[in-house]
Design a protein around this motif. Structure first.
Motif, PDB file in Angstrom:
ATOM      1  N   GLU A  51       0.750  -1.285   0.009  1.00 44.68           N
ATOM      2  CA  GLU A  51       0.113  -0.092   0.170  1.00 44.68           C
ATOM      3  C   GLU A  51       0.918   1.260  -0.165  1.00 44.68           C
ATOM      4  O   GLU A  51       0.489   2.287   0.034  1.00 44.68           O
ATOM      5  CB  GLU A  51      -0.903  -0.042   1.039  1.00 44.68           C
ATOM      6  N   GLU A 188      -2.682   7.698   2.557  1.00 52.39           N
ATOM      7  CA  GLU A 188      -3.934   8.419   2.219  1.00 52.39           C
ATOM      8  C   GLU A 188      -4.641   8.923   3.364  1.00 52.39           C
ATOM      9  O   GLU A 188      -5.400   9.928   3.269  1.00 52.39           O
ATOM     10  CB  GLU A 188      -5.121   7.155   1.825  1.00 52.39           C
ATOM     11  N   TYR A 189      -4.570   8.560   4.688  1.00 49.95           N
ATOM     12  CA  TYR A 189      -5.333   8.910   5.795  1.00 49.95           C
ATOM     13  C   TYR A 189      -4.472   9.928   6.800  1.00 49.95           C
ATOM     14  O   TYR A 189      -4.638  10.197   7.753  1.00 49.95           O
ATOM     15  CB  TYR A 189      -6.212   7.939   6.585  1.00 49.95           C
TER      16      TYR A 189
END
Length: 492
Positions: A51, A188-189
């Protein structure tokens, strides 16, 4: 005073040494102007989740088409028909497009049927074309424009080093502006750990924990100092230990600020990290000197600080090895993934710890043999047992770390070393209870001269005897004393 001046000198020298190197930031920005055709940029350890992502922004100078021949062009043609055309012919408009000659290359440390990174990087005889061929993944870069892309990572069995290279095997030089941004899982966060390479993930959390632990420990140390001051048994040795404790507290505070900034932007604050490491060196040197002074019995058995030149010499040795360690780390090839303790300054630092252990034990044995008070002998015994382990723990943990994967070594060793140092600070007050602290640290009946060596302590000096003249004591070499009242019978 001399010790503190030496500490300030250490800080300045280490700052200068570390400034020679570059920061290991996960946002890599540079301007390239070189005649090399194959240029190493940076490295990063991605986790095994798949990821992670790498973003790049690269601008190649438009004159990088030097050395391109006619075979390096591709003709792109668009066939267009014309209105009212009564023939079977069409108009063809062709554009001459240059094939990309610059590539962003990716290599990793997986050893399989392909040639490994170490061999490709170290082989100076390998041609640029062969090095490009061994790349795991090439990305073409066009000249004259800003190239931008996000490259996702695939899931892997283990965390891996990825090495990034910019290459142009046709041109005689490379002129480019490069920006790379590596991110691990959670980008992403906005995860706090996404900006960190996998070998550095957890450093921010460890720094938060140890800063909090040192802050709580500061209240404990403050209480101990207050009690010692009330009993008038606080001496220079205690202020040295307190100064070392404060240096480590400041170090963790500076690391915390730098790592928190790094988690936000991937760059951190380089000068703050340099200052933190300099403060750590000062704290370490002061702490080692404090241990050796206690082993000499200063303020506990004797009030005289002997062999000051020897203390200064040992401090200078520690400083020189630390500076060599910093030079080795900052001057290490940025493409290398070797651990700092795998270099000769690292071996020298471990050897220094063992040498200091021998010095510490010999000094403590001499002082304990000379000391006759039971309570202080018990203190020396406990102190020697615990801090002999402190001196030997680094070689032990370095040997253990040599067997662990490279992406665990840094954070495991830092976590252990920081924990051992914190426990060491807290153990020194615990070696003496509140009741007998006055008996241990009181200087009322201390010896006012230097403690003699073990050989001198065991030496038996002859003393003169006054033998009465009646026993022929006045005659040199006379007969032994005689009992003139003695009677004996030979009869059976």
């Amino acid at each position: 005073r001399g010790g503190w001046r030496a500490g300030q000198l250490v800080a300045l020298m280490v700052i200068g040494a570390v400034l020679l190197g570059s920061a290991d930031a996960k946002v890599f920005e540079t301007i390239i102007d070189t005649t090399d055709q194959w240029v190493y940029l940076d490295k990063f350890i991605f986790d095994d989740s798949g990821e992670g992502i790498m973003s790049f922004e690269i601008e190649i100078a438009s004159d990088e088409n030097n050395g391109i021949g006619s075979a390096d062009f591709t003709y792109v043609c668009n066939n267009e028909g014309t209105d009212g055309n009564t023939t079977n012919f069409t108009v063809s408009r062709c554009t001459q497009v240059v094939n990309p000659s610059t590539f962003l290359l990716f290599y990793n440390d997986i050893e399989d049927e392909r040639q490994g990174w170490r061999e490709v990087y170290a082989d100076r005889k390998m041609s640029c074309e062969d090095k490009v061929r061994w790349a795991r993944q090439p990305f073409p870069i066009e000249s004259g424009i800003v190239n931008f892309a996000n490259i996702p990572l695939n899931q892997a069995a283990l965390p891996r080093f990825w090495y990034v290279v910019l290459a142009n095997c046709r041109a005689t030089s490379i002129n480019a502006r490069v920006k790379l941004h590596f991110k691990n899982k959670g980008w992403e966060y906005g995860s706090l750990s996404s900006e960190f390479s996998y070998d550095e993930q957890g450093l921010l959390e460890m720094t938060i924990f140890y800063f909090a632990a040192y802050t709580v420990g500061a209240f404990f140390m403050g209480g101990v100092v207050w009690k010692f001051m009330e009993k008038d048994v606080i001496h220079e040795i205690h202020w040295l230990l307190l100064g070392s404790f404060a240096a480590y507290w400041v170090m963790h505070l500076l690391y915390l600020i730098s790592y928190a900034r790094f988690a936000k932007d991937g760059k951190g604050i380089e000068w703050l990290t340099i200052f933190a490491r300099s403060v750590e060196v000062c704290g370490f040197v002061v702490f080692v000197n404090a241990l050796l002074l206690i082993a000499r019995g200063w303020t506990i058995t004797t009030n005289k600080l002997s062999r000051k030149s020897e203390n200064a010499f040992l401090s200078a040795i520690i400083v020189c090895i630390y500076i060599a360690l910093y030079f080795s780390e900052t001057m290490l090839d940025p493409a290398s993934s070797d651990y700092i303790y795998d270099s000769w300054p690292g071996y020298l630092f471990v050897a220094m710890q063992l040498f200091l252990l021998v010095v510490f034990v010999s000094l403590l044995h001499r002082t304990s043999t000379f000391e006759k008070r039971i309570v202080k002998r018990v203190f020396y015994k406990r102190f020697g047992t615990i801090f002999s382990l402190w001196f030997i723990q680094l070689p032990i943990f370095v040997a253990i770390a040599s067997r662990t994967p490279i992406y665990y070594k840094t954070k495991v060793m830092l976590g252990i070393q920081w924990g051992v140092q914190l426990v060491s600070f807290l153990l020194i007050p615990a070696l003496s209870s509140t009741k007998n602290s006055h008996e241990i640290y009181s200087t009322e009946n201390n010896y006012d001269a230097r403690i003699p060596s073990i050989a001198r302590q065991q030496r038996v000096l002859p003393t003169s005897l006054n033998i009465p003249a009646s026993q022929m004591g006045s005659l040199p070499g006379g007969l032994p004393p005689v009992n003139r009242q003695m009677q004996a019978s030979l009869r059976g």
